[in-house]
Enzyme design. Structure first.
Site, mmCIF file in Angstrom:
data_model
loop_
_atom_site.group_PDB
_atom_site.id
_atom_site.type_symbol
_atom_site.label_atom_id
_atom_site.label_comp_id
_atom_site.label_asym_id
_atom_site.label_seq_id
_atom_site.Cartn_x
_atom_site.Cartn_y
_atom_site.Cartn_z
ATOM 1 N N HIS A 1 0.831 -1.252 -0.013
ATOM 2 C CA HIS A 1 0.064 0.269 0.013
ATOM 3 C C HIS A 1 0.822 1.505 0.079
ATOM 4 O O HIS A 1 2.078 1.147 0.341
ATOM 5 C CB HIS A 1 -0.808 0.077 1.321
ATOM 6 C CG HIS A 1 -2.089 -0.816 1.255
ATOM 7 N ND1 HIS A 1 -3.021 -1.129 1.997
ATOM 8 C CD2 HIS A 1 -2.353 -1.932 0.355
ATOM 9 C CE1 HIS A 1 -3.871 -2.080 1.823
ATOM 10 N NE2 HIS A 1 -3.510 -2.614 0.787
ATOM 11 N N CYS B 1 -6.379 1.981 5.474
ATOM 12 C CA CYS B 1 -6.893 0.847 6.053
ATOM 13 C C CYS B 1 -7.073 0.392 7.681
ATOM 14 O O CYS B 1 -5.833 0.954 8.213
ATOM 15 C CB CYS B 1 -6.652 -0.618 5.297
ATOM 16 S SG CYS B 1 -4.764 -0.946 5.568
ATOM 17 N N GLU C 1 0.760 3.918 1.713
ATOM 18 C CA GLU C 1 1.436 4.374 3.222
ATOM 19 C C GLU C 1 2.648 3.512 3.477
ATOM 20 O O GLU C 1 3.422 4.161 3.994
ATOM 21 C CB GLU C 1 0.127 4.198 4.293
ATOM 22 C CG GLU C 1 -0.963 4.913 4.019
ATOM 23 C CD GLU C 1 -2.013 4.318 3.375
ATOM 24 O OE1 GLU C 1 -3.159 4.512 3.457
ATOM 25 O OE2 GLU C 1 -1.765 3.392 2.385
#
Length: 145
Positions: free
Chosen positions: A52, A77, A54
């Site tokens: 992801h 998430c 991040e």
């Protein structure tokens, strides 16, 4: 701070836009970590959907992520289907001071969970910066139940 937030979110949107259509079932997300007026890490969801945005930005920033502001195009998430640490957890563990999010995520693994996790960790959260432009990236995104 509002003008700077728009600028940095614009960069996150630019990163996400570059990978639209390349991330499988996952949405293309952009993340920029800013500290003392400069970028300390940035990333976009990788091709195929992992890692992801991040995660990539935090790995690039290393310890410099502590005290930074994260600009993320879609809510981090709050849970991972794999059981790995969620992006919300990772941001909290890294010690970011603030998270600015363009759009909420309606997926079962985010939908408020990511923002709640950040708030519970005492991290300031600002939802709604750059929403209109970022939302265009997610028109075709249909979260998995």
């Amino acid at each position: 701070m509002a003008a700077a937030d728009e600028v940095w979110m614009g960069r996150a949107i630019e990163l996400a836009r570059a990978n639209v259509g390349k991330t499988g079932d996952n949405p293309s997300v952009g993340c920029v970590l800013v500290k003392d007026g400069g970028v300390v890490g940035e990333g976009a969801t990788a091709e195929g959907g992992r890692p992801h945005a991040e995660e990539i930005a935090l790995d690039a920033a290393g310890p410099a992520a502590a005290g930074a502001t994260a600009y993320v195009t879609l809510e981090p998430c709050g849970e991972r289907s794999s059981g790995a640490a969620s992006c919300g957890e990772r941001l909290a563990r890294a010690g970011v001071a603030r998270v600015v999010v363009a759009c909420a995520d309606s997926s079962a693994l985010a939908s408020g969970r990511g923002l709640d996790r950040l708030a519970q960790a005492g991290i300031a959260v600002n939802l709604g910066v750059g929403t209109e432009e970022a939302a265009a990236l997610y028109r075709g995104y249909r979260p998995q139940p």
